[in-house]
Design a protein around this motif. Structure first.
Motif, mmCIF file in Angstrom:
data_model
loop_
_atom_site.group_PDB
_atom_site.id
_atom_site.type_symbol
_atom_site.label_atom_id
_atom_site.label_comp_id
_atom_site.label_asym_id
_atom_site.label_seq_id
_atom_site.Cartn_x
_atom_site.Cartn_y
_atom_site.Cartn_z
ATOM 1 N N MET A 154 28.137 24.806 38.163
ATOM 2 C CA MET A 154 27.386 25.256 36.853
ATOM 3 C C MET A 154 29.166 25.645 36.089
ATOM 4 N N ASN A 155 28.747 25.782 34.572
ATOM 5 C CA ASN A 155 29.681 26.207 33.564
ATOM 6 C C ASN A 155 29.652 27.577 32.952
ATOM 7 N N VAL A 156 30.462 28.722 33.715
ATOM 8 C CA VAL A 156 30.316 29.971 33.093
ATOM 9 C C VAL A 156 31.072 30.199 31.774
ATOM 10 N N PHE A 157 30.460 31.390 31.491
ATOM 11 C CA PHE A 157 32.157 32.412 30.365
ATOM 12 C C PHE A 157 31.568 33.527 30.447
ATOM 13 N N ASP A 158 32.461 34.481 30.670
ATOM 14 C CA ASP A 158 32.538 36.079 30.894
ATOM 15 C C ASP A 158 32.552 36.626 29.638
ATOM 16 N N ILE A 159 32.443 37.030 29.111
ATOM 17 C CA ILE A 159 33.066 37.324 27.512
ATOM 18 C C ILE A 159 33.366 39.103 27.457
ATOM 19 N N GLY A 160 34.165 39.652 27.017
ATOM 20 C CA GLY A 160 34.239 40.673 27.825
ATOM 21 C C GLY A 160 34.617 40.649 29.417
ATOM 22 N N THR A 161 35.585 40.326 29.789
ATOM 23 C CA THR A 161 35.450 40.107 31.350
ATOM 24 C C THR A 161 36.493 41.329 32.092
ATOM 25 N N GLY A 162 37.420 42.087 31.260
ATOM 26 C CA GLY A 162 37.872 43.319 31.743
ATOM 27 C C GLY A 162 38.296 42.855 33.146
ATOM 28 N N SER A 163 38.068 43.541 34.290
ATOM 29 C CA SER A 163 38.788 43.089 35.347
ATOM 30 C C SER A 163 38.655 42.121 36.219
ATOM 31 N N GLY A 164 37.469 40.837 35.315
ATOM 32 C CA GLY A 164 37.116 39.878 35.809
ATOM 33 C C GLY A 164 36.070 40.282 37.062
ATOM 34 N N VAL A 165 35.465 40.970 37.283
ATOM 35 C CA VAL A 165 34.494 41.579 38.327
ATOM 36 C C VAL A 165 33.486 40.453 38.483
ATOM 37 N N LEU A 166 32.938 40.470 37.354
ATOM 38 C CA LEU A 166 31.627 39.486 37.216
ATOM 39 C C LEU A 166 31.909 37.603 36.920
ATOM 40 N N ALA A 167 32.789 37.289 36.364
ATOM 41 C CA ALA A 167 33.147 36.279 36.629
ATOM 42 C C ALA A 167 33.595 35.395 37.950
ATOM 43 N N ILE A 168 34.094 36.586 38.488
ATOM 44 C CA ILE A 168 34.725 36.291 39.768
ATOM 45 C C ILE A 168 33.413 36.351 40.836
ATOM 46 N N ALA A 169 32.335 36.832 41.128
ATOM 47 C CA ALA A 169 31.181 36.835 41.512
ATOM 48 C C ALA A 169 30.617 35.069 40.851
ATOM 49 N N ALA A 170 30.714 34.669 39.618
ATOM 50 C CA ALA A 170 29.782 34.051 40.025
ATOM 51 C C ALA A 170 30.316 32.948 40.590
ATOM 52 N N ALA A 171 32.489 32.796 40.558
ATOM 53 C CA ALA A 171 33.212 31.943 41.278
ATOM 54 C C ALA A 171 32.268 31.587 42.258
ATOM 55 N N ILE A 172 32.005 33.198 43.235
ATOM 56 C CA ILE A 172 32.192 33.478 44.609
ATOM 57 C C ILE A 172 30.411 31.861 44.672
ATOM 58 N N LYS A 173 29.449 32.698 43.461
ATOM 59 C CA LYS A 173 28.622 31.931 44.083
ATOM 60 C C LYS A 173 28.296 30.353 43.990
ATOM 61 N N GLY A 174 29.185 29.613 43.498
ATOM 62 C CA GLY A 174 29.249 28.486 43.449
ATOM 63 C C GLY A 174 30.145 27.770 41.764
ATOM 64 N N ALA A 175 30.028 28.610 41.066
ATOM 65 C CA ALA A 175 30.237 27.867 39.320
ATOM 66 C C ALA A 175 31.813 27.685 40.002
ATOM 67 N N VAL A 176 31.861 26.056 39.390
ATOM 68 C CA VAL A 176 32.867 24.816 38.882
ATOM 69 C C VAL A 176 33.805 25.605 37.904
ATOM 70 N N ASN A 177 33.633 26.137 37.226
ATOM 71 C CA ASN A 177 33.986 26.671 35.952
ATOM 72 C C ASN A 177 33.389 27.582 35.118
ATOM 73 N N VAL A 178 34.880 28.554 35.323
ATOM 74 C CA VAL A 178 34.809 30.085 34.863
ATOM 75 C C VAL A 178 35.325 30.486 33.798
ATOM 76 N N THR A 179 35.225 30.494 32.861
ATOM 77 C CA THR A 179 36.358 31.195 31.747
ATOM 78 C C THR A 179 35.790 32.414 31.150
ATOM 79 N N ALA A 180 37.284 33.293 31.285
ATOM 80 C CA ALA A 180 36.955 34.688 31.071
ATOM 81 C C ALA A 180 37.787 35.257 29.991
ATOM 82 N N ILE A 181 36.977 35.685 28.982
ATOM 83 C CA ILE A 181 37.133 35.726 27.596
ATOM 84 C C ILE A 181 37.489 37.491 27.070
ATOM 85 N N ASP A 182 38.605 38.331 27.386
ATOM 86 C CA ASP A 182 39.094 38.886 26.857
ATOM 87 C C ASP A 182 40.300 39.482 25.470
#
Length: 288
Positions: A154-182
């Protein structure tokens, strides 16, 4: 043992006092802006209390002669030694120690400085300066949704990522592209947290997404926003994310403002799949 010198200074004079102390060679200091927490329709806000004294704190390391610093501060700010309060703050110096958090779905947030091997169902965090320590209810509830789902390819965007913990969780669960914006420069911290969790497919962009243009792709599987109701609606509307996103995971929304978000998304073709609430904070998953 470290000490702290505290001086009461009018709020209108604090910048000048800091400048004078810096010139005199005193740099390890901070102050607390007096404020009052206010409840508003978007959640919580703060109101700066003007025309009040501010406590200016000067930290004196344990290998520094306290009386010498006391005399220097007294002479520089033209206050008597009796007006300066000394307090032992040894427990406040150094890193904050967090207690590991067990999430309701069997996962754990573990606060480790170094990780030799990745344990199953564990997200590692070494909190730095950005928002997202895992302590707040909204972070934990977002993790509840993410870690209960699958993000394969999956392609995931995390807006207001901060430390990136939510983006990291999505990557751990298999997301192929994770974009973190802050809006803040968090790339180094997100990279540090990602390295702890042995994920490497997170791209960080620093941009004020509320005010600046940004080119989103036309096909986003999940957009995650943990900010607040007003800001969330503005972001989705400004960038027409309702046309580009299949699912929204939204949090940072208080119960008395949830209807505003839900009504807006329903009007652009989304419905609530699931919601959870912790105290006044609502986290919900919306889908087309």
């Amino acid at each position: 043992m470290a000490k702290e010198l505290t001086v009461n200074i009018p709020s209108t004079s604090v910048d000048e006092a800091i400048e004078q102390l810096n010139i005199a060679g005193v740099f390890n200091l901070y102050y607390e802006q007096p404020f009052e927490t206010k409840v508003n329709e978007n959640g919580y806000g703060v109101e700066i209390q003007k025309n009040q004294d501010i406590k200016l704190h000067i930290v004196v390391e344990e290998d520094t002669e306290v009386n010498g610093v006391l005399r220097l501060v007294s002479e520089t700010l033209q206050v008597s030694a009796q007006e300066i309060e000394q307090a032992d703050i040894s427990l406040q110096i150094g890193p904050i120690h967090f207690v590991d958090i067990k999430l309701r779905n069997g996962w754990m947030i573990c606060y480790e400085e170094s990780v030799d091997s990745k344990l199953e169902k564990t997200i590692y965090l070494d909190p730095q300066a950005a928002f997202g320590t895992g302590v707040h209810e909204t972070t934990q509830d977002c993790l509840q949704f993410i870690l209960n789902d699958r993000f394969d390819n999956m392609n995931v965007f995390d807006i207001g990522t901060g430390s990136g913990v939510l983006a990291i969780a999505a990557a751990i669960k298999g997301a192929v592209n994770v974009t973190a914006i802050d809006i803040e420069p968090v790339e180094r911290e997100v990279a540090h947290q990602a390295n702890l969790n042995q994920v490497s497919n997170i791209t960080v962009h620093q941009v004020d997404i509320l005010e600046e243009d940004y080119e989103f792709p036309k096909d986003i599987d999940w957009t995650i926003i943990n900010i607040g109701a007003e800001e969330t609606v503005k972001i989705i509307k400004r960038h027409r994310l309702y046309e580009k996103t299949n699912k929204f995971l939204l949090s940072g929304v208080v119960e008395w403002n949830e209807e505003k978000v839900t009504t807006y998304l329903e009007n652009v073709g989304f419905k609530v799949l699931e919601r959870i609430q912790s105290n006044e904070w609502v986290t919900a998953l919306y889908s087309k």
